[in-house]
Design an enzyme around this catalytic site. Structure first.
Site, mmCIF file in Angstrom:
data_model
loop_
_atom_site.group_PDB
_atom_site.id
_atom_site.type_symbol
_atom_site.label_atom_id
_atom_site.label_comp_id
_atom_site.label_asym_id
_atom_site.label_seq_id
_atom_site.Cartn_x
_atom_site.Cartn_y
_atom_site.Cartn_z
ATOM 1 N N GLY A 269 0.815 -1.223 0.000
ATOM 2 C CA GLY A 269 0.000 0.000 0.000
ATOM 3 C C GLY A 269 0.841 1.262 0.000
ATOM 4 O O GLY A 269 0.649 2.164 -0.823
ATOM 5 N N ARG A 270 1.798 1.338 0.916
ATOM 6 C CA ARG A 270 2.586 2.582 1.032
ATOM 7 C C ARG A 270 3.617 2.720 -0.084
ATOM 8 O O ARG A 270 4.362 3.691 -0.111
ATOM 9 C CB ARG A 270 3.228 2.675 2.417
ATOM 10 C CG ARG A 270 4.096 1.499 2.805
ATOM 11 C CD ARG A 270 4.388 1.507 4.309
ATOM 12 N NE ARG A 270 5.021 0.292 4.776
ATOM 13 C CZ ARG A 270 4.375 -0.816 5.113
ATOM 14 N NH1 ARG A 270 3.062 -0.882 5.000
ATOM 15 N NH2 ARG A 270 5.024 -1.880 5.545
ATOM 16 N N GLU B 57 5.576 2.777 9.327
ATOM 17 C CA GLU B 57 4.806 1.550 9.103
ATOM 18 C C GLU B 57 5.729 0.435 8.607
ATOM 19 O O GLU B 57 5.477 -0.738 8.817
ATOM 20 C CB GLU B 57 3.674 1.798 8.092
ATOM 21 C CG GLU B 57 2.570 0.763 8.191
ATOM 22 C CD GLU B 57 1.287 1.163 7.476
ATOM 23 O OE1 GLU B 57 0.218 1.130 8.088
ATOM 24 O OE2 GLU B 57 1.365 1.514 6.277
ATOM 25 N N HIS C 258 9.474 28.440 13.394
ATOM 26 C CA HIS C 258 8.786 29.229 14.414
ATOM 27 C C HIS C 258 7.973 28.350 15.352
ATOM 28 O O HIS C 258 7.112 28.842 16.065
ATOM 29 C CB HIS C 258 7.891 30.278 13.735
ATOM 30 C CG HIS C 258 8.689 31.207 12.862
ATOM 31 N ND1 HIS C 258 9.105 32.447 13.286
ATOM 32 C CD2 HIS C 258 9.199 31.051 11.619
ATOM 33 C CE1 HIS C 258 9.810 33.021 12.321
ATOM 34 N NE2 HIS C 258 9.883 32.187 11.299
HETATM 35 C C1 G6Q Z 1 0.148 0.494 3.572
HETATM 36 C C2 G6Q Z 1 -0.884 -0.162 4.300
HETATM 37 C C3 G6Q Z 1 -2.118 0.672 4.552
HETATM 38 C C4 G6Q Z 1 -3.163 0.579 3.446
HETATM 39 C C5 G6Q Z 1 -4.475 1.132 3.978
HETATM 40 C C6 G6Q Z 1 -5.547 1.094 2.945
HETATM 41 O O1 G6Q Z 1 1.183 -0.009 3.257
HETATM 42 O O2 G6Q Z 1 -1.141 -1.374 3.725
HETATM 43 O O3 G6Q Z 1 -1.854 2.015 4.798
HETATM 44 O O4 G6Q Z 1 -2.733 1.256 2.321
HETATM 45 O O5 G6Q Z 1 -4.866 0.413 5.098
HETATM 46 O O6 G6Q Z 1 -5.760 -0.203 2.521
HETATM 47 P P1 G6Q Z 1 -6.562 -0.511 1.225
HETATM 48 O O7 G6Q Z 1 -5.857 0.100 0.077
HETATM 49 O O8 G6Q Z 1 -6.633 -2.007 1.127
HETATM 50 O O9 G6Q Z 1 -7.926 0.112 1.411
#
Ligand code: G6Q
Length: 550
Positions: A270-271, A356, A387
């Site tokens: 995801g990330r 994460e 600041h």
């Molecule tokens: C990232 C994680 C997490 C994920 C979110 C959304 O590496 O996996 O941040 O992106 O929980 O998940 P979905 O894309 O499955 O909705």
């Protein structure tokens, strides 16, 4: 809890670094600079128009050699290779980690489980190109025939932070007649505030969810779907909803036409997903050609990371300096300060990427670790944060290593704003490094005409310990290419650190427990029963909520 300050790694390179720390801990950077007028030249690296000056860090040649020895001992070159060749290095989820394939511009095949993933990646990229062009040029219209000018990305975490950050960073390249919005939070306010501004006839919703089961995203998506259907009817959905996901079945179940789905795959975390279909809103905002430049920039950094020797490898050097502070100075925090208004969401993005990925306590061999892993990352845009929390950076008892990021050329060269900004970022790095001794402060007060008593009363307050480390990342300009390089740099830095700490940087099981408990508490907020045995604090809070909401 895990003996974090004990550094229980007993390898040869680690032990050497423990003794290096004892030798080196009191050395002042001021003295290192005074003794070697080539220090900056020696400790500056460059990839295209991105320069890293890491000379204002607390190390000398011997420390650096020992850090590099640690990287070799931890087999970093082999580990880099194993990511690029699709080994299942995400061990807990048994997956390859191939965000690098998403920006592979070489034409080379990239294998995952023996299969070349490039054809499917290129197919989705082509679909993204066609669709983003069609939206931008008004060929793909809303149900009533109007151009779609309001694009709403509904996603959270990795399906939100990258696109938000990139769209803002590249705002100067965004189509003038297209407005991008992001709904992530489950707080109804996030949805309400945005829907209040929009006209259903000109709004396109992008539902971005790898799993398509995330409660925040699905709840927000359902609310927006209802809002659209109420205004335009069920038949309008196909013209106003698209999905970005790995889960076709759930997309269909939700009521989005699978033709309107842009796929990605399990080998994209995801990330690490902004380079995939998750980047669709970026494509629409900046155009596919610019999106390709973003990929090309990331690819340039990938190639640097993959091929340069460790001593000249920017992500590796930054990772090793982070390890030096985290595990030997026991400094478990660092700050990222972009001096660029458009990069103001970068710290939030990097927070997820770093924390994460490496906020882990179990190693890759299934043991609880006995040393510190991922640090706390925080930040904000300069000069604003000068600041706020810079007081602590300069005079607090906590040392906080800093990454400064700044473009030499601004997109908005108005008057002398940018020179002032540049002078500030350069001064901050120098001030943190040099500091001001009590004697220097006294001298300065004396010269300013203060009495002896006043000098005595103020000199300590006006002194700065200095010897506080920083990296400076100087870019020529923030454009799609340089931004791609910058993001990939941090991805790889996090990768190297994860491998040195021997954790799996590619899962995120730590986000699960709270989610599970929320599902139990949800029905308890209404009514009078309790499905779970809570502690007295949580129990009392649930009761108080019920009372307030009656
Ligand atoms: C990232 C994680 C997490 C994920 C979110 C959304 O590496 O996996 O941040 O992106 O929980 O998940 P979905 O894309 O499955 O909705």
């Amino acid at each position: 809890m895990f003996g974090l300050n004990k550094n229980k790694q007993n390898t040869k390179a680690w032990k050497k670094l423990v003794s290096e720390y004892k030798r080196f801990k009191k050395v002042e950077m001021r003295d290192l600079f005074a003794a070697d007028n080539k220090r900056a030249a020696k400790y500056t690296l460059r990839v295209n128009d991105l320069i890293l000056d890491y000379s204002k860090n607390r190390f000398d040649e011997k420390v650096l050699a020992s850090l590099l020895a640690l990287a070799y001992e931890r087999k970093i070159p082999e580990k880099i290779n194993s990511m690029f060749t699709g080994d299942k290095i995400n061990i807990t989820e048994k997956r390859s980690v191939l965000h690098v394939a998403l920006r592979n511009r070489s034409g080379r095949a990239v294998l995952s489980g023996g299969q070349d993933v490039m054809p499917q990646i290129n197919e989705v990229l082509l679909k993204m190109k066609k669709f983003s062009d069609a939206v931008r040029y008004g060929e793909f219209k809303g149900y009533t025939g109007k151009k779609l000018t309001n694009i709403v990305n509904i996603g959270i975490g990795g399906s939100d932070l990258g696109p938000v950050m990139v769209c803002e960073a590249l705002r100067k390249y965004c189509a003038k007649d297209i407005n991008c919005y992001f709904i992530s939070n489950i707080d109804g306010t996030a949805c309400a505030e945005i829907l209040n501004k929009l006209d259903p006839e000109t709004t396109l919703f992008i539902i971005a969810s790898k799993t398509f089961t995330t409660i925040e995203t699905l709840t927000n998506a359902k609310t927006c779907r209802r809002w659209l259907v109420n205004a335009l009817g069920e038949h309008a959905v196909d013209k106003h909803f698209v999905a970005l996901s790995t889960n076709r079945e759930e997309v269909v179940k939700f009521g989005i036409n699978p033709d309107n789905m842009f796929a990605f795959w399990d080998f994209v975390g995801g990330r690490y997903s902004l380079w995939s279909a998750i980047g669709l809103i970026i494509c629409i905002a900046i155009g596919f050609e610019n999106f390709e430049k973003l990929l090309e920039g990331a690819y340039a950094m990938d190639e640097h990371f993959r091929t340069e020797p460790l001593a000249e490898n920017i992500p590796v050097i930054m990772a090793l300096l982070g390890i030096w502070y985290n595990n030997f100075f026991n400094i478990h925090r660092y700050a990222v300060i972009p001096y660029d208004q458009y990069l103001r969401f970068l710290p939030a993005y990097l927070q997820q990427l770093d924390m994460e990925s490496n906020g882990k306590s179990v190693d890759r061999e299934n043991n609880f670790v006995k040393y510190a892993t991922g640090p706390v990352l925080f930040g904000g845009a300069g000069t604003d944060v000068q600041h706020s929390f810079f007081q602590l950076l300069h005079q607090g008892t906590e040392m906080v290593p800093v990454d400064f990021i700044v473009p030499a050329i601004s997109h908005n060269e108005i008057g002398n704003h940018h020179e002032i900004l540049l002078s500030n970022v350069l001064a901050q790095g120098e001030a943190l490094m040099k500091g001001k001794t009590v004697a220097e402060a006294a001298e300065e007060l004396h010269k300013a005409g203060k009495s002896k008593e006043e000098v005595e009363a103020l000199k300590k307050y006006k002194s700065f310990s200095g010897n506080r480390p920083s990296n400076t990342l100087l870019l020529k300009k923030i454009d799609a290419f340089s931004l791609g390089m910058l993001i990939a740099l941090y991805e790889h830095k996090v990768f190297v650190q994860g491998m040195i700490w021997n954790v799996n940087s590619f899962d995120q099981m730590g986000v699960e427990l709270g989610k599970q408990m929320a599902l139990k508490i949800l029905p308890e907020l209404e009514g009078t029963y309790f499905a779970d045995k809570h502690d007295s604090s949580t129990l009392a809070l649930i009761k108080a909520v019920r009372k307030f909401r009656k």
